[in-house]
Structures are given as C-alpha cells and as structure tokens.
Design a protein around this motif. Structure first.
Motif, PDB file in Angstrom:
ATOM      1  N   SER A 422      -4.919  76.832 -19.169  1.00 24.41           N
ATOM      2  CA  SER A 422      -3.942  77.772 -18.611  1.00 24.41           C
ATOM      3  C   SER A 422      -4.406  78.391 -17.300  1.00 24.41           C
ATOM      4  O   SER A 422      -3.612  78.569 -16.373  1.00 24.41           O
ATOM      5  N   GLN A 423      -5.689  78.734 -17.190  1.00 23.74           N
ATOM      6  CA  GLN A 423      -6.169  79.330 -15.948  1.00 23.74           C
ATOM      7  C   GLN A 423      -6.107  78.333 -14.798  1.00 23.74           C
ATOM      8  O   GLN A 423      -5.713  78.680 -13.677  1.00 23.74           O
ATOM      9  N   GLN A 424      -6.491  77.092 -15.062  1.00 22.85           N
ATOM     10  CA  GLN A 424      -6.446  76.075 -14.009  1.00 22.85           C
ATOM     11  C   GLN A 424      -5.001  75.773 -13.604  1.00 22.85           C
ATOM     12  O   GLN A 424      -4.711  75.585 -12.420  1.00 22.85           O
ATOM     13  N   ALA A 425      -4.096  75.731 -14.586  1.00 24.79           N
ATOM     14  CA  ALA A 425      -2.691  75.476 -14.274  1.00 24.79           C
ATOM     15  C   ALA A 425      -2.119  76.600 -13.414  1.00 24.79           C
ATOM     16  O   ALA A 425      -1.365  76.349 -12.463  1.00 24.79           O
ATOM     17  N   GLN A 426      -2.485  77.831 -13.733  1.00 28.98           N
ATOM     18  CA  GLN A 426      -2.013  78.965 -12.944  1.00 28.98           C
ATOM     19  C   GLN A 426      -2.575  78.908 -11.526  1.00 28.98           C
ATOM     20  O   GLN A 426      -1.871  79.196 -10.544  1.00 28.98           O
ATOM     21  N   ALA A 427      -3.854  78.535 -11.388  1.00 32.12           N
ATOM     22  CA  ALA A 427      -4.466  78.418 -10.061  1.00 32.12           C
ATOM     23  C   ALA A 427      -3.776  77.337  -9.237  1.00 32.12           C
ATOM     24  O   ALA A 427      -3.552  77.495  -8.034  1.00 32.12           O
ATOM     25  N   ALA A 428      -3.425  76.217  -9.879  1.00 32.31           N
ATOM     26  CA  ALA A 428      -2.729  75.151  -9.160  1.00 32.31           C
ATOM     27  C   ALA A 428      -1.349  75.617  -8.714  1.00 32.31           C
ATOM     28  O   ALA A 428      -0.882  75.255  -7.626  1.00 32.31           O
ATOM     29  N   GLN A 429      -0.677  76.419  -9.530  1.00 30.57           N
ATOM     30  CA  GLN A 429       0.631  76.945  -9.145  1.00 30.57           C
ATOM     31  C   GLN A 429       0.509  77.885  -7.939  1.00 30.57           C
ATOM     32  O   GLN A 429       1.360  77.872  -7.050  1.00 30.57           O
ATOM     33  N   GLN A 430      -0.540  78.692  -7.920  1.00 31.15           N
ATOM     34  CA  GLN A 430      -0.772  79.543  -6.754  1.00 31.15           C
ATOM     35  C   GLN A 430      -1.025  78.695  -5.510  1.00 31.15           C
ATOM     36  O   GLN A 430      -0.571  79.022  -4.405  1.00 31.15           O
ATOM     37  N   THR A 431      -1.733  77.586  -5.698  1.00 28.55           N
ATOM     38  CA  THR A 431      -1.975  76.663  -4.587  1.00 28.55           C
ATOM     39  C   THR A 431      -0.666  76.097  -4.055  1.00 28.55           C
ATOM     40  O   THR A 431      -0.469  75.981  -2.833  1.00 28.55           O
TER      41      THR A 431
END
Length: 582
Positions: A422-431
C-alpha cells in the motif's frame, strides 16, 4: 494515527519539562495527563498546582532507581518516548479516546500488557489537539526489562486497528522497507543552519542522482566526491570495498569533526550490497554502428525501452504475478533511474515537478520482493542514454517520453496494489500526479501548435470516422476531448507517412487502456506521435531496393523476397561441398 517510537533516553525529568513546557515555538497548550499506568490516577502538574515535574519524574523512575541501587550494570537508557499523531484530516479526539488509544499502544508494544500487574510505569500527556506523547520507564515493577523487540511493528498494527474502529484516516501498512523519519535533532539542526533539508535527505538525493551516472560502486563514489559529498569508504586488506559512509559538508559534531552516515542508514536500498547488485548488471556500452536503425534522439530511444514495461508490469498485474515478482521489481527500480535522469536533463521549467516525482518514486522502488536486476539492464542503460545524450532536450520527443513515464508509474502503482504494497502504491500515485503536471506544462505549447495545424474539415471528419470504427467504446469521449483537434493533426501526419489511422489507434489503446484516462485524446496523441513518427514500412519498395543492390553487385547474394526463380539457383544446404571454380 502514527505512533513514532524514539531512541531510548536517560532523562525522565528533562522529557517531562519539554512535554509540560511551552514548546519550541509556543505551540503547547494546556498540557495534562490523559492516561497512566495507575488505576487511581496520578498527581498531574498540568492540573494540580501543588504537583511538580520533579515529583512525577521520581515516581516514574522508582523501579529504575531500585534496580540501579543493587549490584550489576546500571541502567541509563530507560526512557521510552512515543508520540502518537492523528492525520490532519481526522476529527477531534476527546481525552478519553486518546487515553484509550494510549493504553492499547503500550499494551501492544509490550510496555504494560493488559492484566500484568508488574508492567512498566507510563503516562500519556496531551498538549495539542492532534497528538499525545507516551512516556514510560523501561524497568518493570518486578525489576525485569520489558520485551520490546519489534515493538514499533506491534504499535503500528494496533494503530491501524484503532483507525478502523474510530473512523480515522487509514494509514497504509508498511513492510519495513521505508526510510527512517528525520529525528527532532536532525530537523532542528537543519533549521538552525538554514538548510532546506536534513543531512540524511540531502545525501539521499545526491546518491540517487549519481546512480544513473555509474556502472559500478567505485564510479558512484567518485561521482559523489566530484559533486562535493564527503565520502568515507571502508576497505578490506585486499583493497575491496567493505562499506561506505557519506557526509554533508558543514555537518559536524561538537568537536568540529565531519559526521558520516552509512548508506544503509540513509535508505535501505542504498547499502553497499544493494548498490553492488544493482550496478553490476549495467548493460555494456553500445557500439556506435549499432545505433543506425535506432530512433534519432535519446528521448525517443528511452520511450521505446519504456514500452517493455507494458509487457512486464501490465501483463504481470493482469495475470496475478510473475512468480516471485523479481523481474517486475527490477524494472520498477530501473524506472526510478530514468525518472531521475529525466529530471537532471529536462529544461529548467520542468525540473521542479520531475524532482518531486523522483523523490516520491524512491519509496515505490523498494519492497520486500527481491529484484532480478539483470533483467533491467536495458532500462538502466536507457537512463544513462538520457544523461549522456548529445542531442539536447527535444520538446515534442521529451513530451512523449514523459507521457510514457506517466503510464509506467500507473502500471507500477497497480502492480504494488495487486500485491498489497500500500505504501509503494501510494508513492507511485503521487509520482503520477507530479509527472502529469510536468507533462501538462511541457505539452502546452506543443498541443497549441498541433491544434493550429488542424487538418481540413473533410479530413477531420474522415479521421473521426476512423476513431468510431477502431474504438467504438471510447469514440464519444475522444471526440469530445478538447485535444481532439491536436490528435487529428497527429493522425493526419502519420497517415501522410503511410500509416493507417485505425491501426495506430488500436495499437495505442492496446498499450494504454482508456477507461481510467481523464483526457483520452491527449493520452492517444502522445502514443501515436511516438509510434507514427517514421514512414511506414513498404515491402514493395524494400524488394525493389534489394533487387537494385543485387543488380549492381552480381556476386552479392541477395535475400530472397519470394519463391525461388529459375534464374536464381537455390542456395545449397549447409555442409554441402561446393564446386570450386577455376
């Protein structure tokens, strides 16, 4: 709700003075105890004018002092400090709700398990609306130390349960691959010295900037030194690297000595073993003659390479995984290098958003999945290709490449989401958000120029018919998109080069689905401009070229283009003895 356990301390009275004091910027208001280990309550210096901080500190320290009064090693790291902060969007929590949250967190962490009369002494102090501080002394009433191994993980898990029960913002679950949060000391030091970043954050950016430039760790350290970073390698007697530490110029201790931080403590993926595995698989430099049939600019070549991500990440997400995910994880790690390289080479007006994308994607690059970096050698070479390009930033090609990066980041988010990262998915969305902002800025002038060249009404209507025929489910949205005139121009240009608009539309949609696209015409435009930039292959013209070449050089065997004719004897099978001509 985020519990953040600090490093052990030794001064109970000093921490109480901070909790009950005005704060560094007078931000503390009405400090008071909302929960404690004592069922009868404690004398609260924030409520009882006769209670003092010294008395409270002595009371909390009693088990520690009793144990230290005997024989054996004295305990000095006995102060356990855990701030617990709610999200900015969370509702106001009452003292009772904060107190119950504190009891559950000290139970989960092992400070004071429920039903254990010999647990540690602790209090929870509130001096702001959005957070509390839990202070405990880590000697139990029976003189033993509490079992605090993995206490942070247990406290975080309990905080996730509290969030659900109280209807608070759900913080993504971590997997122990995140970087360390800056300490209060680091943040205050940066503020005191007038730095925009802590030393740890500054060093992480410098190392990540250097990675695309290097083919091994020795080159990486040399690049860092040239960039003004203090580097301290550790070597074995053989001369091989054993480890490395880096320091920020001007970051010194009380004695005036340079402070060095090991790479693994800056970020988990920046340790020496992780960097060696990542850089050892760099593709060898390509021979200049091998570039003849490649796209003309580094941005176009990188866009071609990014197309492989659709195959690995897109298909892997749809099929539920590529086994252990090693291939996809390696591609994601290398994708971060391409985003970083683009930020370094892009025009100045785009760098702020691309830099922000690089920082956000650093979290998406790390997970518990072990990467097969050999599989990402082509992508890592693409990052170096961008950095070493001599062609400069080509506006339209750069815009198309950023559009490809947007889609790659979307695929990355989906891949992580499918695996519960979930944290990595959220970071990718911010990207994605930062890359989209960069694309909108880069494409503004380009789209205006394309719109200005919109083909005639008859040609535009014909192309609209191609859209309805090729993409019936999306045609209405595409034609209503304000970017449709620019897309019509791109389709007309590609058609002039021999491409079929329907085929280009179908191929573009196969690469990038349109259901989630906010502006589908804009998405198709970038993809089609890349795939349709060169003239379409002409088999008849190629056959004529080969025949002309064979006529000029009779002794040169040309590749057959159809059935063997009587005038051209068939080639003898391999291994057949040939008659020697005298």
């Amino acid at each position: 709700m985020i519990p953040s356990i600090k490093d052990p301390g030794h001064n109970t009275r000093g921490l109480l003075a901070y909790l009950y004091g005005p704060g560094r910027h007078d931000e503390h208001t009405d400090p008071h105890i909302v929960a404690s280990f004592s069922p009868l309550g404690l004398r609260d210096p924030g409520r009882d004018p006769d209670a003092t901080l010294t008395q409270l500190a002595r009371f909390l320290d009693e088990p520690v002092n009793l144990r230290n009064s005997g024989f054996g090693r004295k305990i000095t790291d006995h102060v356990w400090h855990c701030p617990v902060r709610a999200a900015k969007t969370d509702r106001y929590l009452s003292d009772a709700e904060w107190g119950e949250a504190a009891r559950r967190i000290v139970h989960a962490a092992g400070i004071a398990p429920d039903g254990d009369p010999h647990g540690c002494r602790w209090i929870a102090v509130r001096h702001a609306d959005d957070h509390i501080h839990i202070l405990a002394t880590t000697v139990r009433e029976d003189g033993r130390r509490p079992k605090l191994h993995n206490s942070g993980i247990r406290a975080q898990a309990e905080a996730r349960a509290i969030e659900k029960e109280l209807g608070l913002h759900q913080v993504p679950t971590g997997d122990r691959t995140g970087e360390r949060r800056p300490t209060q000391a680091e943040m205050h030091k940066a503020y005191r010295l007038g730095w925009q970043q802590t030393s740890r954050a500054w060093l992480q950016e410098r190392i990540r900037d250097a990675i695309p430039h290097a083919s091994n760790v020795e080159e990486l350290l040399a690049y860092l030194q040239a960039d003004g970073v203090e580097v301290k390698p550790r070597r074995l007697p053989s001369g091989d690297l054993q480890g490395y530490s880096v320091g920020r110029p001007g970051d010194v201790n009380k004695a005036g000595e340079q402070i060095y931080i090991p790479g693994g403590k800056i970020a988990p993926d920046l340790s020496l073993p992780k960097l060696q595995a990542r850089l050892a698989t760099t593709a060898p430099e390509e021979h200049p003659t091998a570039r003849r049939n490649r796209p003309s600019t580094s941005w176009q070549r990188t866009t071609d390479t990014l197309d492989t991500l659709h195959t690995h990440l897109g298909d892997d997400t749809a099929s539920g995984g590529d086994g252990d995910g090693a291939l996809a994880q390696a591609q994601i790690t290398a994708l971060g290098d391409i985003i970083n390289a683009t930020a370094q080479q892009a025009p100045a007006e785009l760098r702020a958003e691309l830099r922000a994308a690089t920082r956000a994607f650093a979290r998406a690059q790390r997970s518990q999945v072990r990467a097969d970096h050999q599989a990402a050698a082509a992508l890592r070479q693409a990052a170096r290709d961008v950095l070493k390009a001599g062609d400069g930033p080509d506006g339209s090609a750069l815009t198309v490449m950023i559009a490809a990066l947007v889609w790659a980041a979307i695929l990355t988010s989906r891949w992580h989401q499918a695996r519960g990262h979930s944290q990595q998915a959220q970071a990718a969305q911010q990207t994605v958000q930062h890359l989209q902002a960069a694309y909108d800025q880069a494409a503004a002038d380009h789209l205006a120029a394309l719109t200005h060249r919109q083909p005639t009404k008859e040609i535009t209507n014909t192309l609209a018919g191609d859209v309805r025929s090729a993409l019936p489910d999306h045609a209405a949205r595409i034609l209503a998109d304000p970017n449709w005139p620019a897309l019509a121009t791109v389709l007309a240009d590609a058609q002039a080069l021999g491409h079929q608009p329907r085929q280009l539309l179908q191929e573009a949609t196969a690469r990038r689905e349109l259901i989630t696209a906010r502006l589908p015409a804009k998405v198709l435009l970038g993809r089609i401009q890349h795939t349709g930039r060169n003239p379409a292959p002409n088999p008849a013209a190629e056959a004529a070229r080969l025949r002309a070449a064979a006529a000029k050089s009779p002794g040169l065997a040309a590749a057959p283009t159809g059935p063997t004719s009587p005038a051209t004897p068939p080639t003898a099978p391999a291994g057949t003895p040939q008659r020697r001509t005298r």
